[in-house]
Scaffold this active site. Structure first.
Site, PDB file in Angstrom:
ATOM      1  N   LYS A 195      -1.409   7.798  -2.507  1.00  0.00           N
ATOM      2  CA  LYS A 195      -1.831   6.543  -1.889  1.00  0.00           C
ATOM      3  C   LYS A 195      -3.164   6.047  -2.443  1.00  0.00           C
ATOM      4  O   LYS A 195      -3.351   4.856  -2.658  1.00  0.00           O
ATOM      5  CB  LYS A 195      -1.909   6.698  -0.367  1.00  0.00           C
ATOM      6  CG  LYS A 195      -0.575   6.998   0.296  1.00  0.00           C
ATOM      7  CD  LYS A 195      -0.647   6.909   1.803  1.00  0.00           C
ATOM      8  CE  LYS A 195      -0.740   5.469   2.249  1.00  0.00           C
ATOM      9  NZ  LYS A 195       0.471   4.680   1.938  1.00  0.00           N
ATOM     10  N   ASP A 210       1.018   0.281  -0.345  1.00  0.00           N
ATOM     11  CA  ASP A 210      -0.192   0.559  -1.115  1.00  0.00           C
ATOM     12  C   ASP A 210      -0.595  -0.650  -1.958  1.00  0.00           C
ATOM     13  O   ASP A 210      -1.789  -0.939  -2.107  1.00  0.00           O
ATOM     14  CB  ASP A 210       0.024   1.771  -2.014  1.00  0.00           C
ATOM     15  CG  ASP A 210       0.155   3.058  -1.224  1.00  0.00           C
ATOM     16  OD1 ASP A 210      -0.360   3.117  -0.095  1.00  0.00           O
ATOM     17  OD2 ASP A 210       0.779   4.002  -1.740  1.00  0.00           O
TER      18      ASP A 210
END
Length: 286
Positions: free
Chosen positions: A42, A237
């Site tokens: 992430k 993301d």
């Protein structure tokens, strides 16, 4: 005006992705169509998204001393992310095992590896954070490191953006240092209104429905552009990194840009690699 300086403290993984017609049920084996390896995590995904949206982005995190480490570093550099302060530690790099079905839905198992060693920011990392406009963090590294970084950012006037994923309890010390919280609907529900109410700016992603903003000036919804979803793995993301890169333009402009960035990413396979450039995101907005 200089580009927004974004410091991203977070995870970087090698994603091992299998594409199948449908996700297997517990105990079931299904035949897959394709298998790929690609940069993920992430933190790294959001750093790439921020850089491609025009920010001057520095990634702070760790890779191992395995065969994946150099490939992961190259992936960040190719996206113009500064890896000068990327740590190398003994042991394996982070890994994510991902299964994606024909509708673009996914299931993910993350193994921390080197990411788990980021227990606290180094002196050099704290200097980068203090000199940035925005600190962007997630929960794929130890929370004490995130808390220390956020407190240092707050003390030096750096805006703190947190994507608390994978969702877990947020310590009071971290809550007090936050400026912007980015969550999906499940994360918002898990954290609860009492926690969300303590953050000045809360952005909730709603998948194909777009995103909702709640802040000092009120609230608003932004619809997501319509795309043919291929893989939603990196969409959240891409949204978060793009939001950080454009936050200086104001919440409404930033959320609108982030919705387009997330939609574009959902139309492509992969995680970090699915983030669009400014030109590609502008084409979605158009």
């Amino acid at each position: 005006m200089h580009p927004t300086r974004v410091a991203v403290l977070g995870s970087i993984n090698m994603d091992l992705t299998a594409v199948t017609d449908r996700l297997p049920a517990p105990g079931e084996t299904v035949l897959g169509d394709t298998f790929t390896t690609a940069q993920g995590g992430k933190g790294a995904n959001q750093a790439i998204a921020a850089a491609r949206s025009g920010s001057a982005t520095t990634f702070l995190g760790a890779v191992g001393d395995d065969a994946f480490a150099s490939e992961l570093t190259i992936g960040l550099n190719e996206a113009s992310v500064d890896t000068t302060h990327l740590r190398t530690v003994d042991g394996p790099s982070g890994i994510a095992v991902i299964t994606v079905d024909s509708a673009g839905e996914n299931s993910i198992v993350v193994i921390g590896g080197a990411n788990a060693t980021v227990a606290e920011p180094t002196t050099e990392e704290l200097e980068i954070i203090a000199g940035a406009d925005i600190l962007l963090c997630q929960f794929e590294i130890p929370i004490p490191a995130v808390t220390a970084a956020a407190q240092h950012a707050r003390a030096h006037g750096t805006l703190v953006v947190l994507n608390p994923s994978p969702v877990q309890a947020v310590p009071d010390a971290l809550l007090e240092a936050l400026d912007v919280l980015v969550v999906n609907e499940a994360e918002a529900s898990a954290l609860g209104s009492d926690v969300l109410g303590r953050i000045a700016h809360v952005v909730t992603t709603r998948g194909a429905a777009g995103a909702r903003y709640v802040g000092p000036a009120g609230s608003f919804d932004v619809p997501a552009p319509v795309v043919d979803a291929t893989d939603t793995t990196g969409a959240g993301d891409a949204f978060t990194g793009a939001l950080a890169a454009r936050w200086a333009e104001g919440p409404e402009a930033a959320v609108r840009w982030a919705c387009a960035a997330g939609a574009f990413a959902a139309s492509r396979r992969g995680a970090g690699a699915s983030s669009g450039t400014r030109e590609q995101i502008e084409s979605v907005l158009a």
